[in-house]
Design a protein around this motif. Structure first.
Motif, PDB file in Angstrom:
ATOM      1  N   ARG A 227       0.797  -1.446   0.161  1.00 49.51           N
ATOM      2  CA  ARG A 227      -0.494   0.035   0.094  1.00 49.51           C
ATOM      3  C   ARG A 227       0.963   1.745   0.072  1.00 49.51           C
ATOM      4  O   ARG A 227       1.792   1.343   1.083  1.00 49.51           O
ATOM      5  N   ILE A 228       0.273   2.742  -0.483  1.00 51.61           N
ATOM      6  CA  ILE A 228       1.191   3.507  -0.883  1.00 51.61           C
ATOM      7  C   ILE A 228       0.749   4.389  -0.669  1.00 51.61           C
ATOM      8  O   ILE A 228      -1.006   4.481  -0.626  1.00 51.61           O
ATOM      9  N   HIS A 229       1.278   5.926  -0.491  1.00 53.62           N
ATOM     10  CA  HIS A 229      -0.565   6.596  -0.222  1.00 53.62           C
ATOM     11  C   HIS A 229       0.223   7.498  -2.029  1.00 53.62           C
ATOM     12  O   HIS A 229       0.591   7.581  -2.778  1.00 53.62           O
TER      13      HIS A 229
ATOM     14  N   ASP B  29      -7.093   7.534   8.628  1.00 50.67           N
ATOM     15  CA  ASP B  29      -5.952   8.020   8.535  1.00 50.67           C
ATOM     16  C   ASP B  29      -5.518   9.254   9.247  1.00 50.67           C
ATOM     17  O   ASP B  29      -5.641  10.327   8.342  1.00 50.67           O
ATOM     18  N   PRO B  30      -4.506   9.237   9.566  1.00 55.76           N
ATOM     19  CA  PRO B  30      -3.724  10.678  10.299  1.00 55.76           C
ATOM     20  C   PRO B  30      -3.580  11.509   9.406  1.00 55.76           C
ATOM     21  O   PRO B  30      -3.645  13.131   9.823  1.00 55.76           O
ATOM     22  N   ILE B  31      -4.077  11.049   8.742  1.00 56.99           N
ATOM     23  CA  ILE B  31      -3.046  12.102   7.164  1.00 56.99           C
ATOM     24  C   ILE B  31      -4.740  13.307   7.752  1.00 56.99           C
ATOM     25  O   ILE B  31      -3.974  14.562   7.308  1.00 56.99           O
TER      26      ILE B  31
ATOM     27  N   ALA C 207      -6.099  13.907   9.808  1.00 53.77           N
ATOM     28  CA  ALA C 207      -6.443  15.164  10.445  1.00 53.77           C
ATOM     29  C   ALA C 207      -5.520  15.935  10.286  1.00 53.77           C
ATOM     30  O   ALA C 207      -5.625  17.760  10.297  1.00 53.77           O
ATOM     31  N   LEU C 208      -4.643  15.713   9.663  1.00 58.15           N
ATOM     32  CA  LEU C 208      -3.219  16.879   9.911  1.00 58.15           C
ATOM     33  C   LEU C 208      -3.365  17.560   8.271  1.00 58.15           C
ATOM     34  O   LEU C 208      -3.423  18.706   8.690  1.00 58.15           O
TER      35      LEU C 208
END
Lengths: 341, 148
Positions: A28-30, A315-317, A319-320
């Motif tokens: 898995r990748i972003h 996915d924390p991204i 929230a970020l």
């Protein structure tokens, strides 16, 4: 991941028959916030011997940052593959959830390249910022210049009139804000009122709009060459100024100076786009679309916060992205309205 | 709490970025660890001002509403402005301050709409005050990790 590899292999056999030997290297990748993205290797055998192909799987997740139709994304790749707009080759679109639990599509992987937006301002890439910027805005000009009919996208993407493009887009993103905001947003609400009170002129043409054309959504190498435009998940037909305005939004100024997308000063980026597209960026119309892009951006960041808060996608991204961009987007809107003090 | 919360978050963030993330595979999980570290850094940045910026902003909005009562023409809105401007923060938990801030910013939107529709010098002055407060509100919320 071995179970997923086996399931992808079963699907590849459905497409290619017994030539498929196996699938491995599933990772898995972003890759965009609206779909789960995996890379994998497909091994096949034919009369010429064994072959290995590196591919990308884009699968719908249970919840996502942007709700989009994967068929539109797939068809956008297909429309531009082999043209002056570099994109990976799209291979298969699958709407049937029985194969991998959710719909998905498969395309070519273009490996060993950089995509992260912050890296354009870091060595060795920063030395090629101008070169990359010239390519980036030329490619966007090519997208804007393209005839949607010739590219086979009329009928695939919803039609819109030159007079109605702005209203459709604005209503869509205001609807997203209405649905997803977790707290009142006085700045974006003021921007929305201004946009409705000062509509832009009709679009010069109805063009293919990438929908998320920015630094971060293309692959580049250490020499500053752009190899592929990615993340067509928000592609649609509309006013080409929408893409230009989105790409020059302040929130993508990764070098924290006046270079839009961290690459070129805004006036130069606009000139490059005008030359490549054959279109004109009327300053007043562009201003409208720039402020619109702040509304659209805010809708995306507020949705991101909502998805995380509600547990649909943690996915924390997400929230970020919300923490980082909601404030930056408000500041960008204030600046455009001449209210940032 | 000792060691100080901000110091704990700083050490944890540096550890995740420098010691943990480089050794995590695949890249998706590595990026998740990195994002988590950046989140800890952002919390650290926000922590020290977290109550102060809410208290300051709520007070600024109440003062703005007090000034606005003589300008707005809608009696219902005027009454809500008077009521809101007479309030104060007595519960300093973040959830309570946020709830108050949400209510005040919702009222600010209503006021802004009304003021835009009024044709008077006082309305224009009030509108300028609203924009000044909105600009200040973005300064209070600014995080160093944003590109702008």
């Amino acid at each position: 991941m071995s179970e997923l590899a086996d399931r992808i292999a079963d699907y590849a056999r459905h497409r290619l028959g017994d030539a498929v030997e196996r699938v491995d290297g599933v990772e898995r990748i972003h890759g965009g916030a609206s779909r789960e993205t995996y890379r994998f290797r497909l091994h096949t055998r034919d009369a010429g011997g064994s072959r290995e192909r590196r591919l990308i799987l884009r699968r719908d997740p249970p919840g996502s940052l942007i709700e989009t139709d994967r068929a539109i994304e797939f068809n956008a790749y297909r429309a531009f593959h082999g043209t002056s707009v570099p994109v990976p080759e799209p291979l298969w679109l699958e709407e049937d959830s029985r194969w991998l639990d959710h719909p998905f599509f498969v395309m070519e992987e273009i490996p060993d390249l950089e995509a992260r937006p912050q890296m354009v301002v870091a060595p060795p890439y920063d030395a090629h910022a101008e070169k990359m910027g010239l390519q980036k805005w030329t490619i966007l000009g090519e997208i804007s210049r393209a005839d949607p009919q010739e590219r086979g996208l009329v009928g695939v993407m919803e039609g819109v009139s030159a007079e109605g493009a702005w209203e459709r887009e604005l209503s869509h993103w205001v609807g997203v804000i209405d649905e997803d905001e977790l707290a009142p947003q006085p700045i974006v609400r003021a921007a929305i009122r201004w946009l409705r009170a000062h509509p832009p002129p009709p679009a010069q043409k109805i063009a293919v709009v990438h929908g998320d054309f920015r630094t971060g959504n293309f692959l580049y190498d250490t020499e500053g060459r752009i190899h592929a435009i990615l993340d067509w998940e928000m592609a649609h037909l509309g006013d080409p100024l929408e893409d230009l305005a989105w790409g020059i939004n302040r929130v993508w100024c990764w070098a924290r100076d006046d270079r839009v997308g961290g690459l070129l000063p805004k006036p130069r980026a606009i000139r490059v786009w005008e030359e490549a597209s054959g279109l004109r960026a009327d300053p007043e119309a562009l201003h409208w679309w720039e402020l619109f892009s702040c509304v659209k951006g805010q809708a995306i960041w507020l949705s991101s916060a909502r998805e995380f808060q509600d547990g649909k996608n943690q996915d924390p991204i997400l929230a970020l992205a919300a923490w980082m961009q909601v404030n930056a987007q408000d500041r960008a809107a204030l600046e455009l309205m001449g209210r940032l003090t | 709490m000792k060691p100080e919360i901000s110091r704990v978050l700083e050490v944890c963030a540096i550890g995740l970025m420098g010691d943990v993330a480089p050794h995590v595979a695949p890249s998706y999980r590595q990026a998740t660890v990195f994002s988590t570290a950046v989140i800890l850094s952002s919390v650290r940045e926000e922590l020290d001002r977290i109550a102060e910026r809410r208290v300051v902003e709520n007070a600024a909005l109440r003062a703005l509403f007090a000034d606005a009562t003589s300008v707005v023409s809608d009696p219902g809105l005027r009454q809500r402005l008077e009521s809101a401007s007479a309030g104060s923060d007595t519960d300093y938990r973040i959830s309570a301050l946020d709830a108050a801030n949400d209510a005040l910013r919702a009222l600010l939107i209503e006021l802004h709409v009304q003021v835009e529709s009024l044709d008077s010098d006082a309305a224009r002055r009030l509108e300028s005050e609203i924009w000044r407060e909105l600009s200040k509100s973005t300064e209070r919320r600014k995080l160093s990790l944003g590109a702008f």
